[in-house]
Motif scaffolding. Sequence first.
Motif, short mmCIF file in Angstrom:
data_model
loop_
_atom_site.label_atom_id
_atom_site.label_comp_id
_atom_site.label_asym_id
_atom_site.label_seq_id
_atom_site.Cartn_x
_atom_site.Cartn_y
_atom_site.Cartn_z
N GLY A 1 -3.04 6.62 6.68
CA GLY A 1 -3.49 5.41 6.78
C GLY A 1 -4.51 4.94 7.93
O GLY A 1 -5.00 5.73 8.53
N GLN A 2 -4.18 3.65 8.40
CA GLN A 2 -5.22 3.27 9.57
C GLN A 2 -4.72 3.80 10.79
O GLN A 2 -5.74 3.56 11.84
CB GLN A 2 -5.18 1.61 9.45
CG GLN A 2 -5.86 1.35 8.28
CD GLN A 2 -5.71 -0.46 8.23
OE1 GLN A 2 -5.47 -1.15 9.39
NE2 GLN A 2 -6.26 -0.92 7.15
N SER A 3 -3.76 4.23 10.97
CA SER A 3 -3.25 4.38 12.46
C SER A 3 -4.03 5.37 13.22
O SER A 3 -4.08 5.36 14.45
CB SER A 3 -1.84 4.85 12.49
OG SER A 3 -1.65 6.00 11.85
N ALA A 4 -4.64 6.54 12.45
CA ALA A 4 -5.40 7.38 13.13
C ALA A 4 -6.89 6.79 13.47
O ALA A 4 -7.77 7.46 14.19
CB ALA A 4 -5.75 8.67 12.23
N LEU A 5 -7.14 5.80 12.91
CA LEU A 5 -8.44 5.22 13.18
C LEU A 5 -8.50 3.78 14.15
O LEU A 5 -9.44 3.21 14.52
CB LEU A 5 -9.00 4.46 11.76
CG LEU A 5 -9.16 5.69 10.76
CD1 LEU A 5 -9.78 5.08 9.32
CD2 LEU A 5 -10.25 6.81 11.28
N GLN A 6 -7.22 3.52 14.32
CA GLN A 6 -7.10 2.43 15.34
C GLN A 6 -7.12 2.88 16.85
O GLN A 6 -6.66 3.97 17.14
CB GLN A 6 -5.81 1.74 14.78
CG GLN A 6 -5.58 0.24 15.58
CD GLN A 6 -6.59 -0.49 15.30
OE1 GLN A 6 -7.77 -0.46 16.28
NE2 GLN A 6 -6.61 -1.42 14.27
N TYR A 7 -7.06 2.01 17.86
CA TYR A 7 -6.87 2.16 19.30
C TYR A 7 -5.35 2.52 19.42
O TYR A 7 -4.50 2.23 18.39
CB TYR A 7 -6.78 1.04 20.15
CG TYR A 7 -8.22 0.69 20.37
CD1 TYR A 7 -9.33 1.31 21.26
CD2 TYR A 7 -8.66 -0.67 20.02
CE1 TYR A 7 -10.42 0.86 21.39
CE2 TYR A 7 -10.02 -1.14 20.35
CZ TYR A 7 -10.87 -0.17 21.18
OH TYR A 7 -12.15 -0.60 21.28
N GLY A 8 -4.78 3.62 20.17
CA GLY A 8 -3.55 3.88 20.35
C GLY A 8 -3.03 3.71 21.96
O GLY A 8 -3.81 3.23 22.54
N ALA A 9 -1.68 4.03 21.87
CA ALA A 9 -1.03 3.72 23.45
C ALA A 9 -1.91 4.73 24.13
O ALA A 9 -2.28 5.65 23.85
CB ALA A 9 0.30 4.21 23.33
N THR A 10 -1.96 4.12 25.59
CA THR A 10 -2.66 5.06 26.57
C THR A 10 -1.86 6.01 26.89
O THR A 10 -2.52 7.37 26.96
CB THR A 10 -2.71 4.26 28.08
OG1 THR A 10 -3.54 3.04 27.85
CG2 THR A 10 -3.49 5.01 29.13
N GLU A 11 -0.56 6.42 26.78
CA GLU A 11 0.30 7.56 27.06
C GLU A 11 0.00 8.58 25.96
O GLU A 11 0.32 9.63 26.43
CB GLU A 11 1.77 7.24 26.98
CG GLU A 11 2.01 6.31 28.27
CD GLU A 11 1.91 4.86 28.14
OE1 GLU A 11 1.38 4.31 27.00
OE2 GLU A 11 2.43 3.97 28.89
N GLY A 12 -0.38 8.04 24.86
CA GLY A 12 -0.59 9.17 23.51
C GLY A 12 0.21 8.75 22.66
O GLY A 12 1.30 8.11 22.53
N LEU A 13 -0.12 9.73 21.22
CA LEU A 13 0.85 9.43 20.12
C LEU A 13 2.23 9.90 20.10
O LEU A 13 2.35 11.02 20.57
CB LEU A 13 -0.08 10.01 19.09
CG LEU A 13 -0.11 9.84 17.72
CD1 LEU A 13 -0.75 8.48 17.47
CD2 LEU A 13 -0.82 10.81 17.01
#
Length: 411
Positions: free
Chosen positions: A61-73
């Motif tokens: 879904g969209q999570s791979a295309l959105q900004y993420g947490a600075t610490e990492g996935l």
Amino acid sequence: MSPVLAPFAAPFAEPAGSPIRELFPYLSRPGMISLAGGYPSPSLFDAEGLALAAQQAMAQGQSALQYGATEGLAELREALALQARERGMQAAAADVLVTTGSQQAFDLLVRVLVEPGDTVLVEVPAYPATLQALRLAQARILPIPMDEHGLQTDALAQLLAALPAQQRPKLLYTVPNFSNPRGTLLAAERREALVGLALEYGFRVVEDDPYGELRFDAPDGAPQAMPATVRATGERLAAAGSNPVVYLSSLSKTVAPALRVGWMLADAPLLRRCTVAKQTADLCTSPLTQSIAACYLHSGRYPATVQRARREYQRRMQALVQGLSEGEDSGIRCSRPAGGMFVWAELDRRIDPQKLFDAAVAQGVIYVPGKAFYPAAPDLHTLRMSFAAPEVPQIAQAVERLRTAAQQAAG
Ligand code: PMP
């Protein structure tokens, strides 16, 4: 009258570019065989496995295309903490910061720890991008010599004892496993001595480990036993919570550099500060490539991919080292690394280093002249060759060309 623009910041007034990247124009010459960059072999990329991982990442879904947490996935930090535990270190997902390549991890550490004029110890010959980052930070770089067992802790102890208190170092940088450029494996007793000195003098050790997974088999074909990481040695020798060692690693050499996934394992106060520094560097490492990396590590294909790379790089190293060492004296004396991607060589003093480089380029082979790896006072009769990218038949051809060039450059 046009206004005069404000000047560049002092470290960028006349900056030297990367000495390795400056060799790039030669690479496009037809037929050139490159032993220059530390590029993984394209034939060893698991393109099929990565394509499947990319499909899975996109299917989330969209999570791979959105900004993420600075610490990492979260899933990736979990998988990298597992790698750290498999390498003998204590680690939970919260102890891991995902970085945009391990290059960024070092850059963040320098920003967080080093002020202009601060002393930083570096094993020499050193990875050039480390020297570059430290120069831009206006650090005072003190070289620690190496021999075939890695950085010389006796020389380090002597240097530390002689340094005035106001020049106490902040950091020491080392690549203990199959160093770039020297290919050495730091001896176990030196790992202990290094941690002892870090604790005594109060500096941090940056253990940069992109190559440890690429250990070759022992001569009898058994898997090579590796010494404990410097960070694990720190866990054992330091009081709880005061490990002086920061561990850096990367998926660049084992999976693919284009993912730009590196990582840092460190204590919470340092990790927090590096996370703040990363907020202004890039907000976060690409969630898309982090997600591909996490899916790939979960797919179970990583161990076989690494095993293939170990075998193939060992064959390529042997082709290069034997080709230059056996038979008639080539005048190029090679190290014989037990892993990694690099052979370090010393030239017979009758060979002129600049003539050798020019003759090699004319013959159609390129390597990195040793001076790129010294902060000052280079030993010009040295060079680094990477055996990772060319296939064995190309390496055989490169050896012939180097032998011819060495004859032409001998005075
Ligand atoms: N450290 C060392 C010793 C290296 O050789 C390299 C790559 N050449 C890096 C760090 C950076 O690797 P990456 O940013 O791709 O993880």
